[in-house]
Design an enzyme around this catalytic site. Structure first.
Site, PDB file in Angstrom:
ATOM      1  N   LYS A 180       0.839  -1.209   0.000  1.00  0.00           N
ATOM      2  CA  LYS A 180       0.000   0.000   0.000  1.00  0.00           C
ATOM      3  C   LYS A 180       0.870   1.254   0.000  1.00  0.00           C
ATOM      4  CE  LYS A 180      -3.845  -2.458   2.043  1.00  0.00           C
ATOM      5  NZ  LYS A 180      -4.774  -2.722   3.143  1.00  0.00           N
ATOM      6  N   GLN A 240      -4.536  -1.278   9.621  1.00  0.00           N
ATOM      7  CA  GLN A 240      -4.611  -2.594   8.988  1.00  0.00           C
ATOM      8  C   GLN A 240      -5.192  -3.612   9.967  1.00  0.00           C
ATOM      9  OE1 GLN A 240      -3.850  -3.233   5.745  1.00  0.00           O
ATOM     10  NE2 GLN A 240      -4.085  -5.453   5.817  1.00  0.00           N
ATOM     11  N   ASP A 251     -10.736   3.532   4.681  1.00  0.00           N
ATOM     12  CA  ASP A 251     -11.097   2.118   4.633  1.00  0.00           C
ATOM     13  C   ASP A 251     -12.616   1.920   4.695  1.00  0.00           C
ATOM     14  OD1 ASP A 251      -9.476   0.004   4.138  1.00  0.00           O
ATOM     15  OD2 ASP A 251      -8.875  -0.362   6.204  1.00  0.00           O
TER      16      ASP A 251
END
Ligand code: NAP
Ligand code: L37
Length: 293
Positions: free
Chosen positions: A54, A98, A121
């Site tokens: 990422k 994450q 997200d």
């Protein structure tokens, strides 16, 4: 029939090329540089790989990437404190924590601490709530589900009126992808570990999305001839002949299903790269919104 292979890697690269131009324009005409903060807690090997990818892709399109790593025993207060710091930093437009977090941490509280304007997200409870409701717009759509829809759209697969079957109901994939398919006017069936006679249900699907985390579970005779199959699963299976000691397989038995489906995503090179492309897309959108553009 041998299926068309949906090239997620190529589609993701096309999206990245579009973003690279857009980021350059933002910088030149408005002096805006999108910034993405990644937060990694602990040492889950898959998470380490994904966060690294990422950050690398962010840099490639001109997004400034801020990496934060906390030890596996970090306290709830440390993680939430970092999130609040990032919320207050105007150079950061997106915050990605994450998942999964180490078990002693309260995931719900961490996600709720992220400023909704920076929730690239899309897991903030308000974002998910808006995503669930008809006629409400979430600020950000979760990346993997958004990537699945983008793959279908860019492959020219019609969703409206189709029978869609989603295998899996997790918060990060199965449930939100089901909601997106529903908003696009598919008739959606969601399956999980208590579903009876899975093959009979999956065989009804015109569009089958597999997100169960079970290597090669979906067999050729689970699939209706001509169906479109999107394989979200990314599973590491031991393979002594592979350089890394493992190889990646999906939740779908690719070799069997490609003989039945009309189109199928491979693993690797399918949904995975799209997840990252959508994260970058969300980050650029967030930077534009913050600048009033
Ligand atoms: P998860 O949280 O473990 O959820 C798995 C879901 O599948 C659950 O709803 C579970 O049912 C269901 N399930 C498990 N075993 C089943 C079985 N034998 N029969 C029927 N249903 C079953 O997993 P996830 O986070 O959604 O991830 C799923 C897969 O996608 C994993 O391989 C993961 O690595 C991959 N993934 C890929 C990306 C990407 O970018 N490509 C992103 C995220 C995840 P219950 O609810 O009843 O337990
Ligand atoms: N946005 N994604 C977001 N937030 C999270 O909290 N856990 C999680 C998440 N999941 C995630 O990042 N998944 C993911 C899975 C696969 C890839 C990227 C992200 C990916 O690019 N996979 C490559 C192969 C990678 C490898 O070689 O290991 C692929 O081609 O599938």
């Amino acid at each position: 029939m041998t299926a068309q292979i949906i090239d997620g890697k190529a589609i993701a690269a096309a999206i990245q090329a579009e973003l690279t131009e857009e980021v350059q324009r933002l910088k030149e005409t408005h002096g805006v540089v999108p910034g993405l903060a990644t937060v990694l807690v602990g040492e889950n090997p898959a998470s380490i790989t994904y966060v690294k990818m990422k950050r690398k892709r962010s840099a490639e399109v001109g997004i400034r990437s801020f990496g934060y790593e906390l030890p596996a025993d970090a306290s709830q207060e440390e993680v939430e404190g970092l999130v609040r710091e990032l919320n207050a930093n105007p150079e950061i437009h997106g915050i990605l924590v994450q998942l999964p977090l180490p078990r002693h941490l309260n995931e719900e509280a961490v996600l709720a601490a992220i400023s909704i304007e920076k929730d690239v997200d899309g897991f903030h409870p308000i974002n998910i709530g808006r995503l669930a409701m008809k006629g409400r717009e979430p600020l950000f759509v979760p990346c993997t589900p958004a990537g699945v829809i983008e793959l279908l759209d860019r492959t020219g697969v019609e969703i409206e009126g189709k029978e869609a079957v989603v295998l899996g109901r997790s918060n990060i994939v199965g449930l939100p992808v089901s909601m997106l398919l529903l908003h696009r006017n598919a008739t959606v069936t969601i399956c999980h570990s208590r579903t009876r006679d899975l093959p009979a249900v999956t065989r009804r699907a015109d569009i089958l999305v597999a997100a169960v985390g079970r290597p090669q579970m979906v067999k050729g005779d689970w699939v209706k001839p001509g169906a479109v199959v999107i394989d979200v699963g990314v599973n590491r299976v031991e393979d002594p002949t592979a350089k890394r000691g493992y190889r990646l397989v999906g939740d779908v038995d690719f070799e069997e299903v490609r003989e039945v489906a009309s189109a199928i995503t491979p693993v690797p090179g399918g949904v995975g790269p799209m997840t990252i492309a959508m994260l970058l897309t969300n980050t650029v959108r967030s930077a534009k919104r913050a600048a009033g553009l």
